[in-house]
Enzyme design. Structure first.
Site, short mmCIF file in Angstrom:
data_model
loop_
_atom_site.label_atom_id
_atom_site.label_comp_id
_atom_site.label_asym_id
_atom_site.label_seq_id
_atom_site.Cartn_x
_atom_site.Cartn_y
_atom_site.Cartn_z
N CYS A 79 0.84 -1.19 0.00
CA CYS A 79 0.00 0.00 0.00
C CYS A 79 0.88 1.26 0.00
CB CYS A 79 -1.00 -0.05 1.16
SG CYS A 79 -2.43 1.04 0.92
N HIS A 173 -3.94 -5.10 0.16
CA HIS A 173 -3.53 -5.64 1.45
C HIS A 173 -3.55 -7.18 1.43
CE1 HIS A 173 -3.48 -2.01 4.10
NE2 HIS A 173 -4.07 -1.51 3.02
N GLU A 175 -2.58 -9.06 3.67
CA GLU A 175 -2.84 -9.55 5.02
C GLU A 175 -4.32 -9.46 5.41
OE1 GLU A 175 -2.69 -5.20 5.54
OE2 GLU A 175 -1.73 -6.65 4.23
#
EC number: 4.1.3.27
Length: 201
Positions: A79, A173, A175
């Site tokens: 990001c 993202h 994650e």
């Protein structure tokens, strides 16, 4: 040891958790906590630049870390970290056509680097209002992932990598629980060795 540059973002520790599940040893430092020289003294094997709420210009030591360590060890930007990589090599970071906060998108990719072996298209989670402007992308970086318009043309850049160095960025993202194959993407990064890309990288 994997060094995580924390750009004061709540997602940083989700990334740390994912890397921990992949058996990586992770050390976290805030982006204003250490100088580049102090980071060098820690002798990390690889560096991850975390998401964050600001622009690359306010991301502490992030740009300097990219300039110092690109070509010496593997770097991954997520990001804000991805935007920092784009800017560090001469690209322009601009406001996205559409602000995305917690929204999923199908992205297309070239099956290269961290995207090797992943589903294509891949559903990912996006939290960002800025992007690397595709018209400004420097010659040394290639687009590895993107969103598409309905007609199949490129919309926004979702991934970049350096053409010769082990430097990669992802705008989304990995994650996030709603991102497909996030662990696999991060595992691909952990397989990269050294600063310059060779066979198998």
């Amino acid at each position: 040891m994997l060094l995580m540059i924390d750009n004061y973002d709540s997602f940083t520790y989700n990334l740390v958790q994912y890397f921990g599940e992949l058996k990586a040893e992770v050390k976290v430092v805030r982006n204003d906590e250490l100088s580049v020289e102090q980071i060098e003294a820690l002798a990390p094997e690889r560096i991850v630049l975390s998401p964050g709420p600001c622009t690359p210009n306010e991301a502490g030591v992030s740009l300097a870390v990219i300039e110092r360590f690109a070509g010496k060890l593997p770097l991954l930007g997520v990001c804000l970290g991805h935007q920092s990589i784009g800017q560090a090599f001469g690209g322009e970071v601009v406001r996205a056509r559409q602000v995305m906060h917690g929204k999923t998108s199908p992205i297309h990719h070239k099956d290269l680097g961290v995207f090797a072996g992943l589903a294509n298209p891949l559903t990912v989670t996006r939290y960002h209002s800025l992007v690397v402007k595709r018209e400004s992308l420097p010659e040394c970086l290639e687009v590895t992932a993107w969103t598409q318009h309905a007609d199949g043309s490129l919309d926004e850049i979702m991934g970049v990598r350096h053409k010769t160095l082990n430097v990669e960025g992802v705008q989304f993202h990995p994650e996030s629980i709603l991102t497909e194959q996030g662990h696999e993407l991060l595992a691909n990064f952990l397989r990269q060795q050294g600063g310059v890309r060779g066979e198998g990288n």
